[in-house]
Design a protein around this motif. Sequence first.
Motif, PDB file in Angstrom:
ATOM      1  N   VAL A 129       7.745 -35.666 -29.400  1.00  0.00           N
ATOM      2  CA  VAL A 129       6.594 -35.988 -28.547  1.00  0.00           C
ATOM      3  C   VAL A 129       6.767 -35.333 -27.177  1.00  0.00           C
ATOM      4  N   LEU A 130       7.998 -35.352 -26.647  1.00  0.00           N
ATOM      5  CA  LEU A 130       8.246 -34.669 -25.373  1.00  0.00           C
ATOM      6  C   LEU A 130       8.004 -33.164 -25.492  1.00  0.00           C
ATOM      7  N   HIS A 131       8.445 -32.565 -26.602  1.00  0.00           N
ATOM      8  CA  HIS A 131       8.236 -31.131 -26.808  1.00  0.00           C
ATOM      9  C   HIS A 131       6.745 -30.805 -26.942  1.00  0.00           C
ATOM     10  N   ILE A 132       6.005 -31.658 -27.637  1.00  0.00           N
ATOM     11  CA  ILE A 132       4.562 -31.443 -27.777  1.00  0.00           C
ATOM     12  C   ILE A 132       3.886 -31.557 -26.415  1.00  0.00           C
ATOM     13  N   ALA A 133       4.281 -32.559 -25.642  1.00  0.00           N
ATOM     14  CA  ALA A 133       3.704 -32.717 -24.298  1.00  0.00           C
ATOM     15  C   ALA A 133       3.993 -31.491 -23.440  1.00  0.00           C
ATOM     16  N   HIS A 134       5.203 -30.954 -23.551  1.00  0.00           N
ATOM     17  CA  HIS A 134       5.530 -29.746 -22.787  1.00  0.00           C
ATOM     18  C   HIS A 134       4.708 -28.552 -23.275  1.00  0.00           C
ATOM     19  N   ALA A 135       4.528 -28.430 -24.581  1.00  0.00           N
ATOM     20  CA  ALA A 135       3.740 -27.318 -25.123  1.00  0.00           C
ATOM     21  C   ALA A 135       2.275 -27.409 -24.692  1.00  0.00           C
ATOM     22  N   LEU A 136       1.789 -28.604 -24.452  1.00  0.00           N
ATOM     23  CA  LEU A 136       0.408 -28.789 -24.014  1.00  0.00           C
ATOM     24  C   LEU A 136       0.250 -28.672 -22.501  1.00  0.00           C
ATOM     25  N   SER A 137       1.348 -28.664 -21.775  1.00  0.00           N
ATOM     26  CA  SER A 137       1.283 -28.641 -20.311  1.00  0.00           C
ATOM     27  C   SER A 137       1.014 -27.239 -19.783  1.00  0.00           C
ATOM     28  N   ARG A 138       0.672 -27.173 -18.514  1.00  0.00           N
ATOM     29  CA  ARG A 138       0.432 -25.883 -17.863  1.00  0.00           C
ATOM     30  C   ARG A 138       1.738 -25.106 -17.692  1.00  0.00           C
ATOM     31  N   GLY A 139       2.859 -25.787 -17.699  1.00  0.00           N
ATOM     32  CA  GLY A 139       4.144 -25.134 -17.494  1.00  0.00           C
ATOM     33  C   GLY A 139       4.696 -24.449 -18.728  1.00  0.00           C
ATOM     34  N   TYR A 140       3.953 -24.451 -19.821  1.00  0.00           N
ATOM     35  CA  TYR A 140       4.423 -23.821 -21.051  1.00  0.00           C
ATOM     36  C   TYR A 140       4.521 -22.312 -20.851  1.00  0.00           C
ATOM     37  N   ALA A 141       5.712 -21.777 -21.065  1.00  0.00           N
ATOM     38  CA  ALA A 141       5.945 -20.351 -20.809  1.00  0.00           C
ATOM     39  C   ALA A 141       5.982 -19.529 -22.086  1.00  0.00           C
ATOM     40  N   GLY A 142       5.886 -20.167 -23.221  1.00  0.00           N
ATOM     41  CA  GLY A 142       5.984 -19.446 -24.477  1.00  0.00           C
ATOM     42  C   GLY A 142       7.442 -19.188 -24.831  1.00  0.00           C
ATOM     43  N   ARG A 143       7.631 -18.381 -25.824  1.00  0.00           N
ATOM     44  CA  ARG A 143       8.984 -18.046 -26.272  1.00  0.00           C
ATOM     45  C   ARG A 143       9.335 -16.663 -25.752  1.00  0.00           C
ATOM     46  N   GLU A 144      10.408 -16.632 -24.995  1.00  0.00           N
ATOM     47  CA  GLU A 144      10.843 -15.350 -24.459  1.00  0.00           C
ATOM     48  C   GLU A 144      11.763 -14.631 -25.412  1.00  0.00           C
ATOM     49  N   GLY A 145      12.410 -15.373 -26.277  1.00  0.00           N
ATOM     50  CA  GLY A 145      13.279 -14.758 -27.277  1.00  0.00           C
ATOM     51  C   GLY A 145      14.700 -14.585 -26.796  1.00  0.00           C
ATOM     52  N   PHE A 146      15.582 -14.516 -27.743  1.00  0.00           N
ATOM     53  CA  PHE A 146      16.991 -14.292 -27.486  1.00  0.00           C
ATOM     54  C   PHE A 146      17.319 -12.891 -27.954  1.00  0.00           C
ATOM     55  N   HIS A 147      17.802 -12.099 -27.059  1.00  0.00           N
ATOM     56  CA  HIS A 147      18.139 -10.728 -27.401  1.00  0.00           C
ATOM     57  C   HIS A 147      19.637 -10.560 -27.265  1.00  0.00           C
TER      58      HIS A 147
END
Length: 171
Positions: free
Chosen positions: A145-163
Motif C-alpha cells: 500500500v505504501l508503494h502504491i501510494a508512492h507510485a500515485l504521488s507526484r514524487g514518483y520518478a519512475g525506474r532509473e535502472g541498475f547499470h
Amino acid sequence: MTIVRRWLDRILRALCIVLFAALVLLVVWQVFTRLVLGQPSAWSEEAARYTFVWASMIGIAIAVGEKADVVMDFLVEKLPRTAQRVVDILAYLTVLAFAAYVMVYGGIKQAALAWQQTNPLLPFTQGQLYLALPISGALLIFYLVLHIAHALSRGYAGREGFHEDPEAATA
C-alpha cells in the motif's frame, strides 16, 4: 506514516536477527546432540524448521518493504514514466491480491483449522505456528500500500535502472 514505517522496519529487522540467531543455536544444538551425545534432540529440529519459516516470512516482508525483492524490470525501464507508473501499480496490486487472498485469508483459515492441534514436540499449537503466513501477508500488504501510494504521488520518478559496471563484474 514515515515514523510508523521506520519503527516497523527496525522491529522487523531486529526480529529477523533474533530469529536467525535462534535458528543457528537450534541447529548447533541439534548437531551437538546428534554427533557428540549420540541422542538427537527431537524438539530442536522441529523448532529450527518453524524458526526458519518465521524468519523467511518476516524476511520477505522486509525485502518487499525495501524494494529489494527480485524484479525483472529491463522492459519496464524502457517505457515512458506514465507507463512505468501503470505497470508498477498493476504489479503491486497483483502481489497485494495474492498476499490478501492466499497469505492472509488462507493463512487465517489454515491457522484456525489447526488452532487446537497440539504439537507433540513444542509448547505451541500448530495453529499458532501457522500464524507466520497471515502475519507476513499483512506486513506485505502494508508495504505494498505504501508503494502504491508512492507510485500515485507526484514524487514518483519512475525506474532509473541498475547499470552494472562491466569492469567491476570481471574483477
